[in-house]
Design an enzyme around this catalytic site. Structure first.
Site, short mmCIF file in Angstrom:
data_model
loop_
_atom_site.label_atom_id
_atom_site.label_comp_id
_atom_site.label_asym_id
_atom_site.label_seq_id
_atom_site.Cartn_x
_atom_site.Cartn_y
_atom_site.Cartn_z
N GLU A 282 37.90 18.40 -3.54
CA GLU A 282 39.02 17.50 -3.74
C GLU A 282 39.83 17.92 -4.97
OE1 GLU A 282 36.94 13.84 -4.15
OE2 GLU A 282 35.94 14.04 -2.21
N GLU A 313 33.35 13.49 1.19
CA GLU A 313 32.25 14.19 0.52
C GLU A 313 31.20 14.72 1.48
OE1 GLU A 313 33.58 11.37 -0.49
OE2 GLU A 313 34.38 11.84 -2.47
N GLN A 335 34.25 15.53 -6.68
CA GLN A 335 35.07 15.25 -7.86
C GLN A 335 34.31 14.54 -8.98
OE1 GLN A 335 39.04 12.86 -7.85
NE2 GLN A 335 39.49 14.99 -7.40
N ASP A 338 29.51 10.02 -9.16
CA ASP A 338 29.39 8.80 -8.34
C ASP A 338 29.64 9.09 -6.87
OD1 ASP A 338 30.66 8.36 -11.05
OD2 ASP A 338 30.03 6.31 -10.64
N HIS A 380 33.74 6.06 -12.49
CA HIS A 380 33.65 7.50 -12.77
C HIS A 380 32.68 7.81 -13.90
CE1 HIS A 380 37.96 8.12 -10.97
NE2 HIS A 380 37.04 7.80 -10.08
#
Length: 591
Positions: A282, A313, A335, A338, A380
């Site tokens: 991503e 993902e 990315q 999490d 994040h």
């Protein structure tokens, strides 16, 4: 897509919109004016239809390089999903009648007869011969499978007889011997269980027969271990843990840059040196990832080598597994840490277990790149490593404290061929680091800790972004007379294969593990490794402790981070408290 109109016992009307997956996906169908998939629907009982469908699909995929979905419908499942899910329990009489009529074997036979390929009598003879051949093959296979157990059974019976003849517990041992004799088709479990139970009846006795039984059990269990518990990781000399460390070298006038520049320059060198290396994820392509670690590399190497993907993902990981199994060296970027949870099932079931499931015959050396740890936010800033270290056994899990260490891990992994997860520090891309002169040559060792500060009073173990806080606190502790030794775990799977941590405990006799996972998470795993695997308990003068984040997700903002995860004051006060309890005179109570 194999479609028999059921998902185990639940019919398609509850599984799929419109009860038809190719209808749902019809928007993906390519047209003369737009790219897309080719969707082919074919009946599972139609022999010639299947041939034409798959020939057509192969040509489209291989010649035109267009993805193809083959939707095979009207299939039967004569034995249900499993032995506990007999299809008579959930299918109507009408459906069962249809399945009997449209059984693929019966329909194939009808096709042979209709095309005059063979006569009914010929097929009946052939069917009888095939059934006989299958029964014989089944019998031979089962006999071959049983042979080692039968041999082991005979050996054990003989050993138990010898032990019983010299034991005060002869009656009980003879009973065990007779129980194993009564099993015509023993399993390895049966043999091991009876043998081990026999030892309970000779406690305190000592003779050569008992020694022979013990040795036999050890060898039998070792063989079982080799059959069922090997090849979780590469066991050859080429495994990643065998690759030696290559330290960074610096000029007398160091150039200090953002950490992301070190990553970018290293990825540039790797892409230039390894034509089979591709990086995707991503925002990895056009903008060079959200933290600019791939800045300009798509323009330099092209969209096939450095590319963007959608926010998906699970399929990013699936794509990486497929590429790795075909001989390429993919780095799949997720990315944020999490977001890795969206791909966890694929990572755990398909990637981490591949080498184990195939007894070392298949491998997928996929490198998963992500970033995590502290960033003052609920989404994040995750550090769910307590889950990952347990669910991803079979992968290396690496937690570099800075980007130079991260670059060294990527270099190490590309010298080997094993899957790994590299978690970069999310708040470290703009921190200044000196560029090594030998950046493309450095290697960070896997499974090796690093002592970043030596000390004599207490061992502090941490990793990732939290380690920087621990380092700062260790300097502050000197002001109150505490000399802390600071160790960077660097690698969680595996952890400290050279047992350097226990060597530190021999010197300090105290241990505090600090991380930002939840209580009982990764810190508990590290403690287990130190206590049980390395025997650290022998050298501790006080109970080992852990300092972790709270049980909830990190709260938002600077204040949320401060009250959610271990901060400098938490660490300082916990270390001081441990020292106070050991020596209240030199370290009076703080609060």
């Amino acid at each position: 897509v194999w479609d028999d109109d059921y998902g185990i016992s639940v019919p398609a009307k509850y599984q799929t919109t419109k009860e038809d997956i190719s209808e749902v996906l019809s928007g993906f169908q390519r047209t003369p004016d737009a790219l897309g998939y080719e969707i082919i629907k074919v009946h599972g009982w139609d022999y010639t239809g299947l041939i034409h469908a798959y020939e057509n699909a192969a040509d489209i995929a291989r010649v035109e390089h267009v993805p193809v979905l083959v939707h095979v419908i009207e299939l039967t499942q004569p034995q249900g999903h499993s032995t506990s899910g007999s299809h008579e329990r959930y299918k109507s009489e009408e459906r069962l009648k249809w399945e009997k009529e449209y059984d693929c074997n019966l329909q194939f036979k009808n096709w042979i007869l209709a095309n005059n390929i063979a006569e009914e009598e010929e097929l009946e003879v052939l069917e009888k011969e095939i059934k006989k051949e299958v029964r014989l093959a089944k019998k031979e296979a089962w006999s071959e499978f049983l042979e080692p157990q039968i041999r082991a059974k005979k050996e054990l019976v003989s050993l138990l007889g010898s032990v019983a003849d010299q034991s005060a517990s002869r009656i009980y041992l003879t009973r065990i011997k007779n129980d194993i004799i009564a099993i015509d088709e023993p399993s390895k479990k049966d043999i091991a269980s009876f043998a081990r139970k026999a030892l309970r009846y000779v406690l305190g006795e000592n003779n050569t027969s008992i020694d022979a039984l013990r040795n036999w059990i050890d060898k039998f269990l070792e063989t079982g271990e080799q059959h069922y518990s090997t090849h979780l990781y590469n066991e050859s000399d080429s495994n990643a843990t065998s690759i030696k460390e290559v330290l960074p070298k610096y000029s007398s006038e160091r150039e200090w840059v953002d950490g992301r520049i070190i990553l970018r320059n290293n990825f540039d060198s790797l892409l230039g040196a390894h034509p089979e290396l591709i990086i995707f994820g991503e925002d990895s392509g056009a903008i060079g990832d959200v933290n600019q670690g791939l800045e300009g590399l798509q323009k330099k190497y092209g969209e096939y080598r450095v590319s963007d993907t959608g926010i998906r993902e699970a399929t990013i990981i699936g794509q990486g597994i497929g590429l790795a199994m075909r001989g390429l060296r993919p780095i799949a970027e997720i990315q944020y840490l999490d977001y890795l949870m969206y791909a966890l099932q694929v990572l755990s079931d398909d990637l981490a277990t591949l080498l184990y499931r195939t007894v070392g015959k298949q491998k997928a050396p996929l490198i998963v790149r992500t970033r995590g740890h502290r960033l003052e936010g609920i989404w994040h800033s995750g550090s769910q490593l307590g889950g990952f270290i347990h669910l991803l056994r079979g992968m290396y899990i690496l937690v570099p404290r800075n980007m130079t260490k991260a670059a060294g891990f990527y270099n190490t992994l590309l010298k080997s061929d094993e899957p790994a997860l590299v978690i970069e520090c999310l708040n470290g891309y703009r921190l200044k680091e000196a560029i090594p002169e030998n950046l493309s040559e450095i290697s960070t060792p896997i499974g090796v800790v690093e002592t970043v500060k030596e000390g004599t009073d207490i061992t502090l173990l941490s990793y990732g972004a939290t380690l920087r806080i621990v380092q700062k606190v260790a300097e502050e502790l000197v002001d109150v007379g505490i000399d802390a030794e600071v160790i960077d775990a660097q690698s969680l799977l595996p952890f400290d294969i050279t047992h350097e941590t226990v060597n530190s405990l021999k010197k300090t006799n105290r241990l505090l593990i600090i991380d930002e996972d939840v209580p009982g998470g990764c810190s508990a795993y590290l403690l287990q490794q130190i206590q049980e695997v390395q025997g650290g308990f022998e050298y501790l003068d006080c109970p080992p402790e852990t300092l972790t984040a709270r049980s909830h997700r990190p709260a938002y903002g600077t204040d949320g981070d401060y009250f959610s995860k271990p901060n400098a004051e938490d660490i300082f006060e916990r270390v001081y408290k441990i020292m106070h309890e050991s020596n209240p005179t030199d370290y009076p109570e703080l609060r």
